[in-house]
Design a protein around this motif. Structure first.
Motif, short mmCIF file in Angstrom:
data_model
loop_
_atom_site.label_atom_id
_atom_site.label_comp_id
_atom_site.label_asym_id
_atom_site.label_seq_id
_atom_site.Cartn_x
_atom_site.Cartn_y
_atom_site.Cartn_z
N THR A 76 0.84 -1.21 0.00
CA THR A 76 0.00 0.00 0.00
C THR A 76 0.87 1.25 0.00
OG1 THR A 76 -1.62 -1.25 1.29
CG2 THR A 76 -1.93 1.13 1.13
N SER A 118 -3.38 -0.59 -4.72
CA SER A 118 -4.74 -0.55 -4.19
C SER A 118 -4.90 -1.70 -3.20
CB SER A 118 -5.75 -0.71 -5.32
OG SER A 118 -5.69 -2.02 -5.85
N GLN A 178 -1.82 3.39 -10.39
CA GLN A 178 -1.67 3.58 -8.95
C GLN A 178 -1.16 5.00 -8.68
OE1 GLN A 178 -2.29 0.75 -7.03
NE2 GLN A 178 -2.68 -0.48 -8.82
#
Lengths: 206, 206
Positions: free
Chosen positions: B111, B116, B201
């Motif tokens: 993370t 995600s 991301q």
DNA sequence: ACCTGAACACCGTTCAAGT
DNA sequence: ACCTGAACACCGTTCAAGT
């Protein structure tokens, strides 16, 4: 095979098998050396259900990826039909005639598409391992809990101690198993493709 | 843990444990509900040996690949130190405090590098499954035979019936396990990297 | 309140005794 | 020559009887 399917390798016992076959346990020992040898035969018998890539209704595979995909799905569906057998695959390395026939067919297919003996053997191991690994890690097979129950368990955890695990609980439950399996398989095939590129082969697929 | 290491889950029995602890078997049942529960504690105790990516001597990992590599090698070496434990991982999905702590740390690491929640959870599963799968398929761990013996077995087979298996026998024996493990792991990490690319991301590694 | 020897139930394996 | 009831050994689990 029937008894192991129903009660698992641990639940299986020689007395019940003797009863079902309408003999005594002592007679069983005239045909096999013991329970362990019997389990070797059970595993190989089940592996006989795996059909080779060429035996598909669609005919011979057009490229090695399709061939490997067919093998992976065949092996996976056999394991899914016999979930109780999974522990046996951890204890024994299948080396019976059916196990060897599968290996032979798949390695031959890869060789036909230009793989070296080494890469073919290695690729077979990798894919077989992936299928077995994903069958084992799949919740609900030999474990009593269901996937949903595990998601619930994660969600019920202490948010302070395991914030990220709790946050990802939904992701785990929502994740479709089949989808995850296919995605992972393609990743493995990509890896094999890359290895193929490093050591040039005779021919291959686009 | 010591008894299971020495004799495996099958060889382990309550009488011997009671003897080693200098009590009676009945007393053991005042602390645990039975052998099954005891094995759950054994697995979690062993998982306590897995150190998180951040606890390495080299400090925090510079990118997620390095973090995942560290986790994979940690998990692998724990399984290698306790080969007799492997069958336990097939029967039970580890959900004890140590199992959850590892999961939490690795998912948190991912993370931090912009994954995600869903992809982090999925990536953890994939890598853990790969490590477990490769430990299980590795010949010689729970099986009595050695890798060389298996190569010999393949070579001794009927060349007519299994030509390709026999041809690849040397390749299998020569194959270095560690080398194969690393190659496969990088393939899996490549796959995760690709999945990362599809769903953009926040940030990542070069 | 806690512990334990002994028993119960079950199972893999063997063997003396049958046919 | 082949089969089998009964036994042996071992192990998970429980309980009545101890302290």
């Amino acid at each position: 095979v029937r008894v192991v399917d129903e009660e698992g390798p641990a639940g299986f016992n020689m007395r019940e098998l003797a009863d079902r076959l309408e003999t005594s346990t002592a007679t069983l020992y005239r045909h096999v050396t013991g329970k362990e040898e019997l389990m070797v035969y059970v595993v190989d018998r089940v592996l006989g259900e795996v059909r080779a890539p060429e035996d598909s209704d669609e005919g011979a595979p057009r490229d090695w990826r399709e061939g490997m995909r067919r093998f992976a799905f065949q092996f996976r569906s056999v394991l899914a039909r016999h979930p109780s057998m999974l522990p046996l695959f951890v204890v024994q390395l299948p080396l019976g005639p059916n196990a060897l026939t599968i290996r032979e067919r798949v390695v031959a297919m890869l060789t036909r598409f230009g793989f070296s003996a080494q890469l073919a053997a290695r690729s077979y191991n990798t894919v077989a391992q992936y299928v077995l690994g994903s069958a084992i890690t799949r919740p609900g097979s030999p474990m009593p809990e269901e996937a949903a129950a595990i998601g619930e368990y994660y969600r019920a955890l202490d948010r302070e101690a395991y914030p990220h695990v709790v946050a990802a609980a939904d992701a785990l439950t929502t994740m479709r198993l089949e989808e995850g399996f296919i995605a992972g398989l393609e990743i493995v095939l990509d890896g094999i493709d890359r290895a193929r590129g490093c050591h040039p082969q005779r021919n291959g697929s686009p």
